[in-house]
Design a protein around this motif. Structure first.
Motif, PDB file in Angstrom:
ATOM      1  N   PHE A   1       9.897  -8.948  -8.607  1.00 16.86           N
ATOM      2  CA  PHE A   1       8.842  -9.559  -7.797  1.00 16.86           C
ATOM      3  C   PHE A   1       7.817  -8.524  -7.360  1.00 16.86           C
ATOM      4  O   PHE A   1       6.626  -8.818  -7.262  1.00 16.86           O
ATOM      5  CB  PHE A   1       9.448 -10.245  -6.565  1.00 16.86           C
TER       6      PHE A   1
ATOM      7  N   SER B   1       4.863 -12.819  -0.688  1.00 15.72           N
ATOM      8  CA  SER B   1       5.667 -12.579  -1.887  1.00 15.72           C
ATOM      9  C   SER B   1       7.032 -12.001  -1.535  1.00 15.72           C
ATOM     10  O   SER B   1       8.016 -12.243  -2.239  1.00 15.72           O
ATOM     11  CB  SER B   1       4.923 -11.629  -2.837  1.00 15.72           C
TER      12      SER B   1
ATOM     13  N   GLN C   1       4.414 -17.441  -7.605  1.00 17.78           N
ATOM     14  CA  GLN C   1       3.549 -16.616  -6.776  1.00 17.78           C
ATOM     15  C   GLN C   1       2.074 -16.955  -6.931  1.00 17.78           C
ATOM     16  O   GLN C   1       1.248 -16.491  -6.154  1.00 17.78           O
ATOM     17  CB  GLN C   1       3.760 -15.135  -7.102  1.00 17.78           C
TER      18      GLN C   1
ATOM     19  N   PHE D   1       0.374 -18.055  -3.859  1.00 14.66           N
ATOM     20  CA  PHE D   1      -0.014 -17.006  -2.914  1.00 14.66           C
ATOM     21  C   PHE D   1      -1.310 -16.323  -3.358  1.00 14.66           C
ATOM     22  O   PHE D   1      -2.121 -15.921  -2.520  1.00 14.66           O
ATOM     23  CB  PHE D   1       1.105 -15.980  -2.777  1.00 14.66           C
TER      24      PHE D   1
ATOM     25  N   TYR E   1      -0.893 -11.774   0.950  1.00 15.18           N
ATOM     26  CA  TYR E   1      -0.332 -12.013  -0.383  1.00 15.18           C
ATOM     27  C   TYR E   1       0.957 -11.218  -0.578  1.00 15.18           C
ATOM     28  O   TYR E   1       1.974 -11.748  -1.058  1.00 15.18           O
ATOM     29  CB  TYR E   1      -1.373 -11.631  -1.440  1.00 15.18           C
TER      30      TYR E   1
END
Length: 347
Positions: free
Chosen positions: A299, A283, A164, A167, A279
């Motif tokens: 997550f 994700s 991630q 991102f 973002y």
């Protein structure tokens, strides 16, 4: 924060005593065990799927402390310190003046929803989440204040911590760029941030190549987990239609419900702040190639802007709804934290 830590560590201690499980084993489940293996033995297949910054820091801290403490103890202490650091930094930033929507909670309900998200135990146990939370917040907070180089440094560390991180780099580049008045200056600052993030990613590839002989070993190792081979496979995973789905799974349904709420509040965040909303949406989107939302709790744990927005929205609802949701969150958080301790899939 204190309540969450007392709840979780107390639950783990009770589970250890009640089920006659060693407490060190309770703290060494699933990915925590993999990180412990990395710290003690280094990289082997398929542990290349885990990026190096977190296990490297745990290894370093363990060596400084004499090299005898179990990795899960050192990792839990490190992650807890990172979580506390995030809370302290976030509240300090909020007191400095106006901040972007989603960067901090406007109400106590925002903090409650963040701290009692389903898998918040991962934020203070032997996982990457606590470290990534601190680094990602720092990167986005610095970017929102126009501090390009500090933000770029923190973005680079994010890239070495979790997938991630890419991102976070996109969101930070947008935050830095959108502070400028002209399109030319925006493109320049976005380009600088993008180039620095690419350099960090190139550094990750060099690390992978130097240690394994393949710069994309961390991607290849992820083949050991379920992944789809088509766009249709990604879509049908939403209703559990892939080959590995057998029978009804209530936990997967709960993760889908959480994913749906994540989508709703990510869109709400998008309407208020394009960079942070992007973002959050990226994700969520990146989980679809896994074939279902089996990791949604984990997550989502680090997505503080979504959790803050959700809690602040909840604060405006009628009392009956607020407290009903609160009880459901505490129940789900408790069950997931307990599932981790007894080695049921918790993420």
């Amino acid at each position: 924060m204190v309540l969450v830590l007392v709840h979780h560590f107390g639950l783990w201690a009770w589970t250890s005593w009640r089920r006659s499980l060693p407490l060190l084993l309770v703290l060494d489940r699933w990915d925590s065990h993999h990180y412990g293996t990395l710290v003690l033995e280094g990289y082997t297949w398929p542990l290349w799927a885990f990026l190096p910054l977190y296990p490297g820091l745990v290894w370093l801290a363990r060596q400084v402390l004499g090299g005898t403490l179990p990795p899960q103890v050192v990792g839990t202490a490190l992650s807890t310190a990172c979580l506390l650091g995030f809370v302290a930094w976030n509240t300090h930033q909020a007191r400095q003046g106006p901040v972007r929507e989603g960067m901090t909670a406007r109400t106590s309900w925002g903090w409650f929803v963040f701290l009692y998200g389903p898998a918040s135990f991962a934020l203070h146990s032997h996982h990457t989440e606590g470290l990534f939370l601190l680094l990602s917040f720092g990167a986005l907070a610095c970017a929102s204040r126009g501090l390009l180089l500090p933000s770029a440094a923190l973005v680079s560390l994010c890239i070495f911590t979790r997938n991630q991180g890419c991102f976070v780099a996109i969101a930070a580049a947008l935050l830095v760029a959108l502070r400028e008045p002209s399109w030319r200056e925006r493109f320049v600052r976005f380009g600088i941030m993008g180039c620095l993030a690419l350099l960090a990613f190139a550094g990750l590839l060099v690390f992978e190549w130097s240690r394994s002989g393949d710069p994309f070993m961390f991607l290849k190792a992820q083949r050991e987990w379920n992944h789809v081979d088509s766009l249709w496979g990604a879509v049908r995973g939403l209703w559990f239609g892939n080959p590995w789905h057998r029978g009804f799974n209530g936990w997967l349904v709960l993760r889908n419900v959480f994913g749906a709420a994540w989508l709703v509040f990510a869109v709400m965040l998008w309407r208020r702040d394009r960079a942070l909303g992007l973002y959050a949406l990226l994700s969520l989107l990146v989980m679809l190639p896994q074939g279902d939302l089996g990791n949604a709790f984990r997550f989502g744990a680090v997505l503080f802007p979504v959790m803050f927005i959700a809690g602040d929205w909840l604060a405006t609802r009628p009392g009956a709804l607020r407290w009903s949701v609160a009880l459901l969150l505490v129940w789900l958080n408790h069950k997931v934290t307990h599932a981790y301790a007894i080695a049921k899939w918790p993420y």
